[in-house]
Scaffold this motif. Structure first.
Motif, PDB file in Angstrom:
ATOM      1  N   UNK A 190      17.150  12.877  17.951  1.00  0.00           N
ATOM      2  CA  UNK A 190      17.238  12.586  19.336  1.00  0.00           C
ATOM      3  C   UNK A 190      17.493  13.283  20.437  1.00  0.00           C
ATOM      4  N   UNK A 191      18.371  14.586  20.281  1.00  0.00           N
ATOM      5  CA  UNK A 191      18.323  15.513  21.159  1.00  0.00           C
ATOM      6  C   UNK A 191      17.021  16.221  21.514  1.00  0.00           C
ATOM      7  N   UNK A 239      14.157  14.835  21.145  1.00  0.00           N
ATOM      8  CA  UNK A 239      13.110  13.808  21.768  1.00  0.00           C
ATOM      9  C   UNK A 239      13.484  13.670  23.407  1.00  0.00           C
ATOM     10  N   UNK A 240      15.014  14.015  23.493  1.00  0.00           N
ATOM     11  CA  UNK A 240      15.339  13.724  25.108  1.00  0.00           C
ATOM     12  C   UNK A 240      15.141  15.284  25.801  1.00  0.00           C
ATOM     13  N   UNK A 241      15.698  16.263  25.134  1.00  0.00           N
ATOM     14  CA  UNK A 241      15.859  17.189  26.226  1.00  0.00           C
ATOM     15  C   UNK A 241      14.920  18.575  25.765  1.00  0.00           C
ATOM     16  N   UNK A 275      23.715   9.555  19.059  1.00  0.00           N
ATOM     17  CA  UNK A 275      22.349   9.708  19.138  1.00  0.00           C
ATOM     18  C   UNK A 275      21.381   8.959  19.896  1.00  0.00           C
ATOM     19  N   UNK A 325      25.520  17.072  23.504  1.00  0.00           N
ATOM     20  CA  UNK A 325      25.222  17.280  22.101  1.00  0.00           C
ATOM     21  C   UNK A 325      26.253  18.218  21.594  1.00  0.00           C
ATOM     22  N   UNK A 380      16.997   8.428  27.600  1.00  0.00           N
ATOM     23  CA  UNK A 380      15.616   9.001  27.942  1.00  0.00           C
ATOM     24  C   UNK A 380      14.728   8.118  28.969  1.00  0.00           C
ATOM     25  N   UNK A 394      21.799   9.083  23.278  1.00  0.00           N
ATOM     26  CA  UNK A 394      20.690  10.227  23.870  1.00  0.00           C
ATOM     27  C   UNK A 394      19.223   9.559  24.046  1.00  0.00           C
ATOM     28  N   UNK A 395      18.857   8.816  22.980  1.00  0.00           N
ATOM     29  CA  UNK A 395      17.334   8.130  23.193  1.00  0.00           C
ATOM     30  C   UNK A 395      17.623   7.415  24.231  1.00  0.00           C
ATOM     31  N   UNK A 442      17.864   1.433  16.547  1.00  0.00           N
ATOM     32  CA  UNK A 442      17.556   2.685  16.589  1.00  0.00           C
ATOM     33  C   UNK A 442      16.527   2.682  15.584  1.00  0.00           C
TER      34      UNK A 442
END
Lengths: 82, 104, 231, 85
Positions: free
Chosen positions: B84-85, B87-89, D75, D27, D82, D78-79, C95
């Motif tokens: 997920x990190x 995909x974001x950053x 997590x 993170x 986005x 985080x998405x 998710x």
């Protein structure tokens, strides 16, 4: 030795509380809050109060953190859609 | 005899745990911190739990379920967090090299 | 991230002062310690429960536990009253990850089994109805997280479980009024201390409390994660 | 001997706690939280052996569960962030 550990965890918890308040970003504050709950669970454990430790771990750290984060998600999604 | 084995295993495990803490503190960027933090701590905690089983053999059932739970959840949570990190950053490092750019 | 070295230093000094003050004040902690030994003495004589905390919560102070359960019910009622217009099928929380799906399928029975263990060993080891109920609710939370829109619980069943367990709790109290003339007293054989079937009425009360708490927390999370699209 | 081992594990918790306070990114903090949870599981298992009381082991399982759920929910967070930029 147990007394020294308890003293160190006390000081750590107070530092963490001030860090929670002084942070500007809300998700960072929630992570720090969950860390605060973790420290207090170890403290209750050392005080030989496992009932309180279990309750703090499940409710004070788990469900509270989840509800805070879901609320943040809901607020952001409303802001996006406007 | 089995006590000494348990102490040696717990000592090895705590050395791995300290190594994971040092890696978490000293690594330069986020993905490498994640690498150091989760793998070493999984191995270390498994070694400590096996050592505790050697110290108190009557507790083997609860402790082996705990070890199984850690063995399932900890690599999984680190994988999901890393994905997920990314995909974001992106990779969040200074060099700017991104090998996975095409199949994000 | 925002705090400086100076604020950490100030907080360290303040915390050391607070800890020293606590060290002074904890010397005079005679009242609670005498209460603790009193409760332990009574617990050894009247209930055959190994965990004194659970016998205080359900036996000596059973009426207070009923009040706490009622407060939980009222808070869920208020949340459902406020959020009912905003509910929809869409799960904001989902998710998509196949690894997570497989792992949650494996972990769900394990976590529910652990919750049941915590509940039915409430009078022998730490834990009890509230904690075990929240653990079962967290297993359902993991299912909400992993299965995006395939997994949904019917609100009718949740409300039925909640109201039936609350009614069972009160029915147990009324039954004990009829038998031994005391609300939420013990009317079952006590058994021996340390065994699974002991403690009289305490495990029954905890089973009802756990069903109620798990249904309520699950429906709370479900109210929070479903949202209608705000245009 | 067992006190020395407990002190070693506490030192490991202290090292990851520094990253937990410092970590510039979200993170970093979540990883430090996860690591602290796993180290604390082994600390609590060791403490429950040293206190000679086996009923304390239930808390450790709950600890591992809370670390897992917290990490996965962050997590997910985080998405979700986005989509706002």
């Amino acid at each position: 030795m147990i007394g020294l550990i308890i003293l160190a965890i006390f000081i750590t918890l107070i530092v963490l509380a001030i860090a929670i308040i002084q942070n500007d970003d809300l998700p960072h504050s929630v992570v720090l809050f969950m860390g605060f709950g973790l420290g207090s669970v170890i403290l209750y454990f050392l005080f030989s109060a496992p009932d309180v430790a279990l309750t703090e771990a499940v409710i004070g750290t788990g469900v509270s953190g989840v509800v805070f984060l879901v609320t943040l998600l809901q607020i952001r999604s409303k802001e996006i859609k406007k | 005899m089995i006590d000494i084995l348990g102490y040696i295993l717990i000592l090895l495990g705590s050395i791995f745990l300290i190594l994971s803490g040092v890696g978490l503190l000293r690594m330069p960027d986020t993905i490498t911190r994640m690498h150091a933090g989760t793998k070493a701590s999984t191995l270390g905690s498994l070694l400590v739990i096996i050592g505790v089983i050697c110290l108190e053999p009557t507790l083997w059932f609860k402790l082996s379920i705990l070890a199984l739970f850690i063995l399932i959840t900890n690599p999984l949570s680190s994988s999901i967090l890393a994905r997920s990190t990314y995909l974001k950053h992106g990779f969040l490092n200074q060099s700017g090299i991104d090998d996975l750019k095409d199949n994000r | 991230m925002k705090f400086s070295i100076r604020s950490i230093f100030i907080s360290l000094i303040v915390s050391i002062m607070i800890v020293l003050l606590l060290q002074i004040f904890l010397q005079f902690d005679l009242v609670t310690s005498s209460a603790g030994s009193f409760v332990l003495n009574i617990n050894a004589n009247s209930t055959e429960s190994a965990n004194a905390v659970t016998s205080v919560v359900t036996y000596f102070r059973g009426f207070d536990t009923l009040g706490e359960v009622t407060i939980l019910f009222l808070s869920i009622f208020g949340i459902s009253l406020g959020l009912e217009g905003y509910r929809d099928k869409f799960n904001i929380f989902a998710y998509e990850n196949s690894l997570l799906k497989i792992a949650v399928d494996t972990l769900f029975p394990l976590i529910v089994l652990f919750g049941v263990y915590i509940i039915i060993h409430g009078h022998l080891s730490p834990g009890g109805g509230f904690q075990g109920g929240v653990i079962i609710a967290s297993a359902f939370l993991l299912m909400f997280l992993a299965k995006s829109n395939d997994f949904s619980l019917k609100h009718n069943i949740l409300e039925l479980a909640e109201s039936l367990s609350g009614a069972g709790f009160i029915l147990l109290g009324v039954l004990s009024i009829l038998i031994i003339n005391r609300f939420l007293g013990n009317f079952l054989p006590l058994g021996k201390i340390g065994e699974l079937f002991s403690g009289g009425v305490i495990p029954l009360i905890y089973i009802f409390v756990s069903i109620k708490v798990s249904a309520e927390i699950t429906s709370l999370v479900e109210y929070f994660i479903r949202i209608k699209d705000v245009k | 001997m067992i006190n020395f081992l407990i002190l070693l594990i506490l030192f490991a918790i202290f090292l990851s706690f520094i990253r937990f306070i410092k970590g510039p990114h979200l993170t970093d903090r979540v990883v430090a939280f996860d690591t602290m949870g796993i180290i604390a599981v082994s600390l609590l298992a060791l403490l429950s052996v040293s206190m000679k009381d086996t009923i304390y082991l239930d808390v450790t399982f709950v600890f591992a569960l809370i670390g897992f759920i917290g990490t996965i929910i962050f997590a997910r967070f985080n998405v979700a962030k986005d989509s706002d930029d």
